[in-house]
Design a protein around this motif. Structure first.
Motif, PDB file in Angstrom:
ATOM      1  N   ASP A 202      -0.934   2.365   9.056  1.00 45.45           N
ATOM      2  CA  ASP A 202      -2.151   2.611   8.269  1.00 45.45           C
ATOM      3  C   ASP A 202      -1.833   3.412   7.005  1.00 45.45           C
ATOM      4  O   ASP A 202      -2.371   3.143   5.922  1.00 45.45           O
ATOM      5  CB  ASP A 202      -3.208   3.328   9.126  1.00 45.45           C
ATOM      6  CG  ASP A 202      -3.696   2.475  10.296  1.00 45.45           C
ATOM      7  OD1 ASP A 202      -3.535   1.232  10.234  1.00 45.45           O
ATOM      8  OD2 ASP A 202      -4.216   3.036  11.280  1.00 45.45           O
ATOM      9  N   LYS A 203      -0.924   4.409   7.136  1.00 42.26           N
ATOM     10  CA  LYS A 203      -0.600   5.263   5.979  1.00 42.26           C
ATOM     11  C   LYS A 203       0.241   4.513   4.950  1.00 42.26           C
ATOM     12  O   LYS A 203       0.036   4.654   3.745  1.00 42.26           O
ATOM     13  CB  LYS A 203       0.129   6.520   6.452  1.00 42.26           C
ATOM     14  CG  LYS A 203      -0.807   7.496   7.172  1.00 42.26           C
ATOM     15  CD  LYS A 203      -0.060   8.693   7.729  1.00 42.26           C
ATOM     16  CE  LYS A 203      -1.010   9.678   8.390  1.00 42.26           C
ATOM     17  NZ  LYS A 203      -0.286  10.692   9.180  1.00 42.26           N
ATOM     18  N   VAL A 204       1.192   3.703   5.416  1.00 48.42           N
ATOM     19  CA  VAL A 204       2.021   2.937   4.478  1.00 48.42           C
ATOM     20  C   VAL A 204       1.155   1.890   3.761  1.00 48.42           C
ATOM     21  O   VAL A 204       1.307   1.653   2.559  1.00 48.42           O
ATOM     22  CB  VAL A 204       3.238   2.313   5.201  1.00 48.42           C
ATOM     23  CG1 VAL A 204       3.942   1.285   4.319  1.00 48.42           C
ATOM     24  CG2 VAL A 204       4.225   3.407   5.598  1.00 48.42           C
ATOM     25  N   ALA A 205       0.217   1.300   4.493  1.00 46.12           N
ATOM     26  CA  ALA A 205      -0.702   0.334   3.873  1.00 46.12           C
ATOM     27  C   ALA A 205      -1.453   0.985   2.724  1.00 46.12           C
ATOM     28  O   ALA A 205      -1.530   0.450   1.607  1.00 46.12           O
ATOM     29  CB  ALA A 205      -1.684  -0.191   4.921  1.00 46.12           C
ATOM     30  N   LYS A 206      -1.998   2.170   2.985  1.00 49.62           N
ATOM     31  CA  LYS A 206      -2.761   2.898   1.965  1.00 49.62           C
ATOM     32  C   LYS A 206      -1.869   3.191   0.757  1.00 49.62           C
ATOM     33  O   LYS A 206      -2.294   3.024  -0.397  1.00 49.62           O
ATOM     34  CB  LYS A 206      -3.274   4.206   2.578  1.00 49.62           C
ATOM     35  CG  LYS A 206      -4.316   4.904   1.764  1.00 49.62           C
ATOM     36  CD  LYS A 206      -4.930   6.049   2.555  1.00 49.62           C
ATOM     37  CE  LYS A 206      -6.007   6.737   1.756  1.00 49.62           C
ATOM     38  NZ  LYS A 206      -6.658   7.799   2.506  1.00 49.62           N
ATOM     39  N   MET A 207      -0.619   3.579   1.040  1.00 51.55           N
ATOM     40  CA  MET A 207       0.334   3.940  -0.025  1.00 51.55           C
ATOM     41  C   MET A 207       0.607   2.762  -0.969  1.00 51.55           C
ATOM     42  O   MET A 207       0.804   2.960  -2.164  1.00 51.55           O
ATOM     43  CB  MET A 207       1.622   4.366   0.676  1.00 51.55           C
ATOM     44  CG  MET A 207       2.697   4.905  -0.184  1.00 51.55           C
ATOM     45  SD  MET A 207       4.103   5.212   0.933  1.00 51.55           S
ATOM     46  CE  MET A 207       4.990   3.695   0.672  1.00 51.55           C
ATOM     47  N   ILE A 208       0.600   1.540  -0.416  1.00 54.41           N
ATOM     48  CA  ILE A 208       0.882   0.397  -1.298  1.00 54.41           C
ATOM     49  C   ILE A 208      -0.398  -0.397  -1.622  1.00 54.41           C
ATOM     50  O   ILE A 208      -0.337  -1.543  -2.068  1.00 54.41           O
ATOM     51  CB  ILE A 208       2.001  -0.527  -0.723  1.00 54.41           C
ATOM     52  CG1 ILE A 208       1.668  -1.023   0.686  1.00 54.41           C
ATOM     53  CG2 ILE A 208       3.347   0.177  -0.727  1.00 54.41           C
ATOM     54  CD1 ILE A 208       2.697  -2.017   1.243  1.00 54.41           C
ATOM     55  N   GLY A 209      -1.535   0.241  -1.365  1.00 55.94           N
ATOM     56  CA  GLY A 209      -2.803  -0.337  -1.799  1.00 55.94           C
ATOM     57  C   GLY A 209      -3.323  -1.481  -0.937  1.00 55.94           C
ATOM     58  O   GLY A 209      -4.098  -2.319  -1.415  1.00 55.94           O
ATOM     59  N   LEU A 210      -2.919  -1.508   0.346  1.00 51.72           N
ATOM     60  CA  LEU A 210      -3.422  -2.559   1.240  1.00 51.72           C
ATOM     61  C   LEU A 210      -4.577  -1.996   2.066  1.00 51.72           C
ATOM     62  O   LEU A 210      -4.637  -0.801   2.333  1.00 51.72           O
ATOM     63  CB  LEU A 210      -2.310  -3.045   2.178  1.00 51.72           C
ATOM     64  CG  LEU A 210      -1.074  -3.652   1.497  1.00 51.72           C
ATOM     65  CD1 LEU A 210      -0.026  -4.017   2.542  1.00 51.72           C
ATOM     66  CD2 LEU A 210      -1.454  -4.872   0.671  1.00 51.72           C
TER      67      LEU A 210
END
Ligand code: KG4
Ligand code: ZN
Length: 416
Positions: A202-210
């Motif tokens: 969830d955090k990596v998704a947010k970081m790359i705008g997903l």
């Protein structure tokens, strides 16, 4: 034995009827996911408020799906506050008990489910079972049939898992490896020491705008990227819990007894090699390594704000980050599952929790496990009432203690 299961630990309001821990009669889930998406994660207050609105209609619909013949369903509208057409017999007559998640989870969310279940248990005079949400996830794998009343399609395992069962539980709140010798007899082999794997997605998704939830969106983006574009480090863990130390000691004793020619009488799986492997996980370092890599890709250092990354990265860079992160995160849990399989030689391996829906996890495990593995429907991996009803059935069938409907309390930090 038909049990109504109620699940409200996070953002899904879900109810289901399961028979004998294997036949799904109904499953109805209302999610407040759409309301949380713009915040990039679940907002507890919003989730709790939505549970209050949804819980009675969801339970009503689950009873209706299970007990109203299909022809009648088509001709009557679902009614939110009273159950079923008046011409029909009371569905509660066919319910043998109520199972409800009482932990772990968000306090406000858990309260709605638990107070509803307590009230229904008193009013309808049914036994009440308090269910550990994480343990419940594993029981989704025991559902092998659906009743003809169900219109939804489910891809189910052909047989129930056999003990001893090695369970990999991977969700937004948990990452654990658990060895079940039998129902209600298990040892936690290891767990995450920081972020859960789903939380890292969830955090990596947010970081790359997903969009949230990150597991499915990272999985989708990863299809466009190269999973070997670069590497990210896997955490090396050495911590070993006292429960695992104790299990290893017991096994060594069983093995030396067997070597002394005593006929084997224990159902404990015997370890096949002396091991000091750690089954703990850590995902916060991997998440930070992905962030540093993303900053480096655009020629910036660690001071570059992560909120500005989505605009600065190209779509190809985002796809590579998603693909590499997903490969390494999944490899981390698969490596440990294979190690635990080799040490304990379980009869079955199951995966459970939201991340168990990941096609990449399913692919890597099937490729590397020396035994065949069956997976349940992805609708039964994310939070749902069916897994809670299933564990409730086994509790009832095995004479486990019931909960007091006048005093069952929520336990937001409940562990396995
Ligand atoms: O079990 P779950 O619904 O809720 C918790 O108990 O936490 O798991 C939610 C987590 C989220 O982090 C979400 O990103 C992840 O499961 N998830 C997935 C997939 N669907 C949900 N991760 C990978 N692939 C999926 N298809
Ligand atoms: Zn869950």
């Amino acid at each position: 034995m038909k049990i109504l299961g109620i699940e409200t630990s996070c953002d899904e309001t879900s109810a289901a009827v399961v028979e004998d821990g294997r036949i799904l009669h109904s499953l109805v889930t209302a999610t407040s996911l759409d309301l949380h998406a713009k915040y990039g994660g679940v907002v507890p207050e919003i989730a709790a408020r939505r549970h209050i609105e949804s819980i009675l209609p969801v339970i009503d619909e689950a009873l209706r799906e299970a007990f109203v013949p299909n022809a009648e369903k088509d001709s009557t509208l679902p009614s939110p506050h009273s159950t079923l057409p008046s011409s029909h017999s009371d569905p509660w007559d066919q319910i043998d008990g109520i199972a409800v998640t009482y932990g772990a989870g968000l306090g406000g969310s858990l309260l709605v489910g638990v107070m509803t279940a307590r009230t229904l248990a008193i009013v309808k005079n049914k036994p009440l079972y308090g269910i550990n949400h994480v343990e419940g996830h594993v029981y989704a794998n025991f559902i092998t049939n659906v009743s003809s009343s169900l219109s939804t399609n489910y891809q189910l395992p052909t047989t129930a898992p056999k003990f001893p069962i090695l369970a990999l539980i991977v969700s937004g709140g948990h990452s654990q490896l658990v060895l079940f010798r039998d129902h209600f007899d298990y040892t936690l082999l290891g767990q995450t020491q920081d972020d859960a794997i789903g939380e890292a997605f969830d955090k990596v998704a947010k970081m790359i705008g997903l969009p949230y939830p990150g597991g499915p969106s990272v999985g989708k983006k990863a299809l466009e990227g190269n999973p070997h574009a670069f590497d990210l480090p896997k955490a090396q863990m050495t911590s070993i819990s006292s429960a695992l130390t104790e299990l290893r000691r017991e096994k060594t004793e069983v093995r030396s007894e067997e070597e002394d020619a005593t006929p084997p009488h224990s159902t404990l799986p015997t370890p096949h090699s002396a091991s000091n492997a750690s089954y703990d996980f850590s995902f916060s370092g991997l998440k930070t390594a992905a962030l540093r890599r993303a900053q480096a890709m655009i020629g910036k250092d660690f001071t570059f704000p992560s909120k500005d990354l989505p605009a600065a990265l190209t779509e190809a860079q985002k796809a590579d980050i998603a693909a590499v992160f997903q490969r390494v995160a999944i490899e981390t849990v698969v490596d440990k599952t294979i190690m635990a399989f080799e040490e304990f030689k379980p009869a079955s391996v199951v995966i459970a929790g939201g991340v168990a829906a990941s096609p990449e996890l399913r692919r890597q495990l099937a490729e590397r496990l020396p035994i065949s593995i069956e997976y349940t429907d992805t609708k039964l991996c994310t939070d749902n009432g069916a897994m809670i009803a299933t564990l409730g059935c086994f509790k009832a069938l095995h004479g486990q203690p019931t909960a007091d409907p006048y005093s069952l309390e929520i336990q937001p930090n409940l562990s396995m």
